[in-house]
Design a protein around this motif. Structure first.
Motif, PDB file in Angstrom:
ATOM      1  N   VAL A  23       0.843  -1.195   0.000  1.00 42.19           N
ATOM      2  CA  VAL A  23       0.000   0.000   0.000  1.00 42.19           C
ATOM      3  C   VAL A  23       0.880   1.246   0.000  1.00 42.19           C
ATOM      4  N   SER A  24       0.474   2.236  -0.784  1.00 40.45           N
ATOM      5  CA  SER A  24       1.210   3.491  -0.852  1.00 40.45           C
ATOM      6  C   SER A  24       0.634   4.496   0.136  1.00 40.45           C
ATOM      7  N   THR A  25       1.489   5.034   1.026  1.00 36.82           N
ATOM      8  CA  THR A  25       1.087   6.093   1.970  1.00 36.82           C
ATOM      9  C   THR A  25       1.940   7.324   1.714  1.00 36.82           C
ATOM     10  N   GLU A  26       1.633   8.425   2.386  1.00 34.29           N
ATOM     11  CA  GLU A  26       2.390   9.656   2.182  1.00 34.29           C
ATOM     12  C   GLU A  26       3.852   9.519   2.578  1.00 34.29           C
ATOM     13  N   GLY A  27       4.177   8.567   3.478  1.00 35.03           N
ATOM     14  CA  GLY A  27       5.560   8.372   3.902  1.00 35.03           C
ATOM     15  C   GLY A  27       6.314   7.378   3.055  1.00 35.03           C
ATOM     16  N   GLY A  28       5.581   6.550   2.325  1.00 37.33           N
ATOM     17  CA  GLY A  28       6.214   5.520   1.515  1.00 37.33           C
ATOM     18  C   GLY A  28       5.341   4.289   1.434  1.00 37.33           C
ATOM     19  N   LEU A  29       5.897   3.212   0.930  1.00 38.35           N
ATOM     20  CA  LEU A  29       5.161   1.963   0.749  1.00 38.35           C
ATOM     21  C   LEU A  29       5.174   1.126   2.024  1.00 38.35           C
ATOM     22  N   VAL A  30       4.048   0.456   2.314  1.00 37.25           N
ATOM     23  CA  VAL A  30       3.964  -0.435   3.480  1.00 37.25           C
ATOM     24  C   VAL A  30       3.360  -1.758   3.060  1.00 37.25           C
ATOM     25  N   GLU A  31       3.786  -2.808   3.738  1.00 35.65           N
ATOM     26  CA  GLU A  31       3.220  -4.129   3.505  1.00 35.65           C
ATOM     27  C   GLU A  31       2.922  -4.778   4.849  1.00 35.65           C
ATOM     28  N   GLY A  32       1.698  -5.269   5.016  1.00 38.13           N
ATOM     29  CA  GLY A  32       1.296  -5.878   6.271  1.00 38.13           C
ATOM     30  C   GLY A  32       1.211  -7.385   6.162  1.00 38.13           C
ATOM     31  N   GLN A  33       0.315  -7.947   6.947  1.00 37.77           N
ATOM     32  CA  GLN A  33       0.114  -9.403   6.987  1.00 37.77           C
ATOM     33  C   GLN A  33      -1.316  -9.707   6.585  1.00 37.77           C
ATOM     34  N   ASN A  34      -1.495 -10.682   5.693  1.00 37.05           N
ATOM     35  CA  ASN A  34      -2.826 -11.095   5.273  1.00 37.05           C
ATOM     36  C   ASN A  34      -3.211 -12.381   5.998  1.00 37.05           C
ATOM     37  N   ILE A  35      -4.375 -12.374   6.668  1.00 41.70           N
ATOM     38  CA  ILE A  35      -4.811 -13.510   7.481  1.00 41.70           C
ATOM     39  C   ILE A  35      -6.111 -14.065   6.921  1.00 41.70           C
ATOM     40  N   LEU A  36      -6.155 -15.375   6.742  1.00 47.45           N
ATOM     41  CA  LEU A  36      -7.368 -16.053   6.298  1.00 47.45           C
ATOM     42  C   LEU A  36      -8.270 -16.303   7.499  1.00 47.45           C
ATOM     43  N   GLU A  38     -12.582 -17.281   8.794  1.00 50.70           N
ATOM     44  CA  GLU A  38     -13.642 -18.217   8.429  1.00 50.70           C
ATOM     45  C   GLU A  38     -14.462 -17.654   7.258  1.00 50.70           C
ATOM     46  N   ASN A  39     -15.249 -18.525   6.625  1.00 51.60           N
ATOM     47  CA  ASN A  39     -16.190 -18.126   5.580  1.00 51.60           C
ATOM     48  C   ASN A  39     -15.515 -17.412   4.415  1.00 51.60           C
ATOM     49  N   ASN A  40     -14.273 -17.825   4.122  1.00 47.03           N
ATOM     50  CA  ASN A  40     -13.537 -17.274   2.986  1.00 47.03           C
ATOM     51  C   ASN A  40     -13.373 -15.757   3.086  1.00 47.03           C
ATOM     52  N   ARG A  41     -13.219 -15.271   4.298  1.00 48.90           N
ATOM     53  CA  ARG A  41     -12.931 -13.855   4.512  1.00 48.90           C
ATOM     54  C   ARG A  41     -11.463 -13.700   4.917  1.00 48.90           C
ATOM     55  N   TYR A  42     -10.948 -12.508   4.689  1.00 52.55           N
ATOM     56  CA  TYR A  42      -9.559 -12.211   4.992  1.00 52.55           C
ATOM     57  C   TYR A  42      -9.487 -10.886   5.740  1.00 52.55           C
ATOM     58  N   VAL A  43      -8.372 -10.660   6.410  1.00 55.72           N
ATOM     59  CA  VAL A  43      -8.096  -9.347   6.983  1.00 55.72           C
ATOM     60  C   VAL A  43      -6.621  -9.030   6.758  1.00 55.72           C
ATOM     61  N   ASP A  44      -6.382  -7.814   6.289  1.00 54.66           N
ATOM     62  CA  ASP A  44      -5.009  -7.304   6.202  1.00 54.66           C
ATOM     63  C   ASP A  44      -4.708  -6.557   7.486  1.00 54.66           C
ATOM     64  N   VAL A  45      -3.589  -6.879   8.114  1.00 50.66           N
ATOM     65  CA  VAL A  45      -3.181  -6.208   9.353  1.00 50.66           C
ATOM     66  C   VAL A  45      -1.857  -5.485   9.120  1.00 50.66           C
ATOM     67  N   CYS A  96       7.338   6.520  19.524  1.00 51.30           N
ATOM     68  CA  CYS A  96       6.127   5.712  19.745  1.00 51.30           C
ATOM     69  C   CYS A  96       4.920   6.157  18.938  1.00 51.30           C
ATOM     70  N   LEU A  97       5.109   7.071  18.003  1.00 52.36           N
ATOM     71  CA  LEU A  97       3.951   7.593  17.275  1.00 52.36           C
ATOM     72  C   LEU A  97       3.670   6.723  16.036  1.00 52.36           C
ATOM     73  N   TYR A  98       3.069   5.592  16.312  1.00 57.62           N
ATOM     74  CA  TYR A  98       2.737   4.598  15.300  1.00 57.62           C
ATOM     75  C   TYR A  98       1.264   4.220  15.418  1.00 57.62           C
ATOM     76  N   LEU A  99       0.708   3.717  14.335  1.00 59.34           N
ATOM     77  CA  LEU A  99      -0.661   3.225  14.381  1.00 59.34           C
ATOM     78  C   LEU A  99      -0.754   1.852  13.724  1.00 59.34           C
ATOM     79  N   ASN A 100      -1.843   1.157  14.017  1.00 60.42           N
ATOM     80  CA  ASN A 100      -2.099  -0.189  13.494  1.00 60.42           C
ATOM     81  C   ASN A 100      -3.438  -0.174  12.766  1.00 60.42           C
ATOM     82  N   ILE A 101      -3.535  -0.935  11.684  1.00 62.41           N
ATOM     83  CA  ILE A 101      -4.743  -0.915  10.848  1.00 62.41           C
ATOM     84  C   ILE A 101      -5.188  -2.345  10.537  1.00 62.41           C
TER      85      ILE A 101
END
Length: 553
Positions: A23-36, A38-45, A96-101
């Motif tokens: 993903v492209s943000t104003e500070g640069g590119l970031v890559e998180g973790q993709n989790i499978l 139930e019910n064929n749903r996913y979440v990017d963290v 410590c000025l970080y966030l999680n999505i």
């Protein structure tokens, strides 16, 4: 042949996983973790995205300078520097000025999702974006809320203790640095969340305790105009007696003396040179209380009216929240912990709590109104006692006094002010009343426990659903209902509509009928009530303020 195989591998990856990828943000590119899920749903963290630069001492946060390449955001960053459990050491970092999505996906990558930004509590002195951790199960893990509610969840870090809130009450060291950190994170989300599949025009901020106060104050600050669509304050609002420091200079001088800094014009420059851990420990507030000097009097390290973030006293700023939908409430025994600090016998069923202690506590909380204030308070809280109140009744009265004074009455006042100033913004009120599961097992959890401070958090973040073995069926049902109400509200401004079914319609709060919803393990039509503790609200907001002052606070 190699190109064909590579293309086929990419194809397999795309059909087997729904992910934002890089993903492209104003500070640069970031890559998180993709989790499978139930019910064929996913979440990017995405864990640990910097939303601001490493903060300078006693200065507002600045934008992050950015980074080269792809930042791997797969680990939580350290919490902001704070005292540890011993109150004599520290943990965390100034960096410590970080966030999680958390971004949920169905069969395709999500777009235009509502966004919920969490601000943690901890008395402006402790806490972290991840919350407490037990067996790698973080309290503020946003996965259940994001997936079940189909919303993006963001959690953020902000400076605490003296690094976040020390103030001289003037331009030398205006304070509110932790509030500016929160505001910088909200603004970052507004600027960047579209890249994560979020709707920047539909941001809900929510928080508990000091986080609830923070949420309330962020809606009142003119610096968030147009950034916040909705807000949820749990057990903490702008009108709490501990929300605003009235004499910040006095505490700043106390801290300066502890670290051998002068209290003249050189005080701030000296404080800037003090080791951060030493300064953090020196800025620890005294959490011991008594009936004659309740612990609330010691909660002095908090936001201030600085003429900038807060240009005026909070009660004069509700016009800034006129278009913001607002939902707020308290737990029915939010004040139990503080009652136990001021009158320790409250927490032990085997000990007697003297009526005299109730009188001393009420006298301390109404002292600026003198004898008339005390007489009115005692008459109000002993009205249902009869001639000989039981020990349990006296203990419950102490908890009711602390709950009312610290949380419930200020929340009702804030709801009145919001509803009275609102144009398009809607208002909702709740009372959370699930008895604490530890009640009666041992002090400090007496047998008659209701919902203690922070007891609501596990349900909002879906712990009965993610760790079901330690919860009952009614706990799971309540968690599902609260997630439905909270995320429906985030989507539409109405907790009843937004795609998830709810057990009963939650009516809006107005200054005419004062409707609220009681949240517990059996939500039904009887859970919709009105005029929450109206006699006590009247005493604290109308009767007592109208009495002449006999002494300053």
């Amino acid at each position: 042949m190699f190109r064909i195989l590579a293309a086929f591998a990419v194809f397999l990856q795309t059909v087997s996983a729904t992910s934002l990828g890089i993903v492209s943000t104003e500070g640069g590119l970031v890559e998180g973790q993709n989790i499978l899920l139930e019910n064929n749903r996913y979440v990017d963290v995405f864990r640990g995205i910097p939303f601001a630069d490493i903060p300078a001492r006693f200065e507002k946060p600045k934008r992050h300078p950015g980074w080269d390449g792809v930042l791997q955001t797969t680990k939580y960053q350290r919490r902001c520097l704070q005292v540890d459990l011993t109150m004599t050491g520290t943990m965390g970092s100034e960096d410590c000025l970080y966030l999680n999505i958390w971004v949920p996906h169905g069969s395709s990558v999500s777009t235009n999702l509502p966004v919920m930004v969490w601000i943690y509590g901890g008395g402006f002195a402790t806490g972290g974006a991840m919350g407490v951790n037990f067996l790698n199960n973080y309290l503020y893990d946003g996965q259940e809320l994001a997936n079940r509610g189909n919303v993006i969840v963001v959690t953020l870090g902000y400076r605490l203790g003296p690094l976040g809130f020390l103030s001289t009450g003037d331009s030398d060291m205006p304070g509110n640095y932790g509030m500016w950190d929160q505001q910088a994170a909200i603004a970052w989300v507004h600027r960047n969340i579209w890249s994560f599949g979020g709707d920047p025009s539909n941001i809900t901020i929510f928080g508990e305790s000091a986080g609830g106060v923070s949420v309330s104050l962020q809606t009142l600050s003119p610096h968030n105009k147009g950034l916040i669509r909705r807000a949820i304050s749990q057990s903490g609002v702008a009108m709490c007696p501990w929300a605003i420091s009235k004499n910040p200079r006095k505490f700043a001088e106390e801290v300066a003396r502890k670290v051998n800094c002068p209290i003249d014009s050189n005080m701030v420059s000296c404080l800037k040179t003090v080791d951060s851990a030493t300064l953090t420990v020196a800025g620890t507030v005294n959490m011991s209380g008594s009936p004659d000097n309740p612990v609330v009097n010691n909660l002095v390290l908090s936001p201030v009216v600085d003429g900038d973030f807060l240009p005026d006293e909070p009660h004069n700023l509700f016009h800034n929240a006129a278009e913001i939908d607002f939902l707020a409430g308290t737990n029915d025994m939010d004040g139990r912990m503080y009652g136990g600090m001021d009158i320790p016998s409250v927490n032990d069923d085997a000990l007697e709590t003297p009526v005299e202690d109730v009188k001393r506590l009420l006298a301390a909380l109404t002292k600026e109104k003198g004898q008339m204030g005390f007489d009115g308070a005692y008459a109000t809280y002993s009205a249902t006692w009869g001639s000989s109140p039981s020990n349990e009744v006296v203990k419950k009265t102490v908890v009711a006094i602390e709950t009312d004074y610290l949380f419930l009455i200020p929340t009702q006042t804030t709801l009145y002010l919001h509803a009275g100033s609102a144009t398009t913004g809607r208002t909702y009120s709740y009372l959370f009343s699930v008895p604490n599961r530890m009640g009666g097992l041992m002090p400090p959890f007496p047998s008659w426990m209701g919902a203690d401070h922070t007891d609501d958090l596990q349900y909002v973040f879906g712990k009965p659903l993610s760790t079901p073995l330690i919860y009952r069926a009614e706990d799971k049902a309540l968690s599902q209902s609260m997630i439905a109400y909270w995320t429906n509200f985030a989507k539409t401004g109405d907790p009843n509509s937004g795609g998830l079914s709810v057990p009963v319609t939650w009516p809006a709060f107005t200054n005419a009928d004062h409707k609220f919803l009681e949240l517990n393990g059996n939500i039904n039509s009887a859970s919709v009530q009105d005029m929450l503790r109206l006699g006590y609200v009247y005493f604290w907001t109308s009767y007592l303020p109208d009495l002449p002052e006999v002494t300053s606070k």
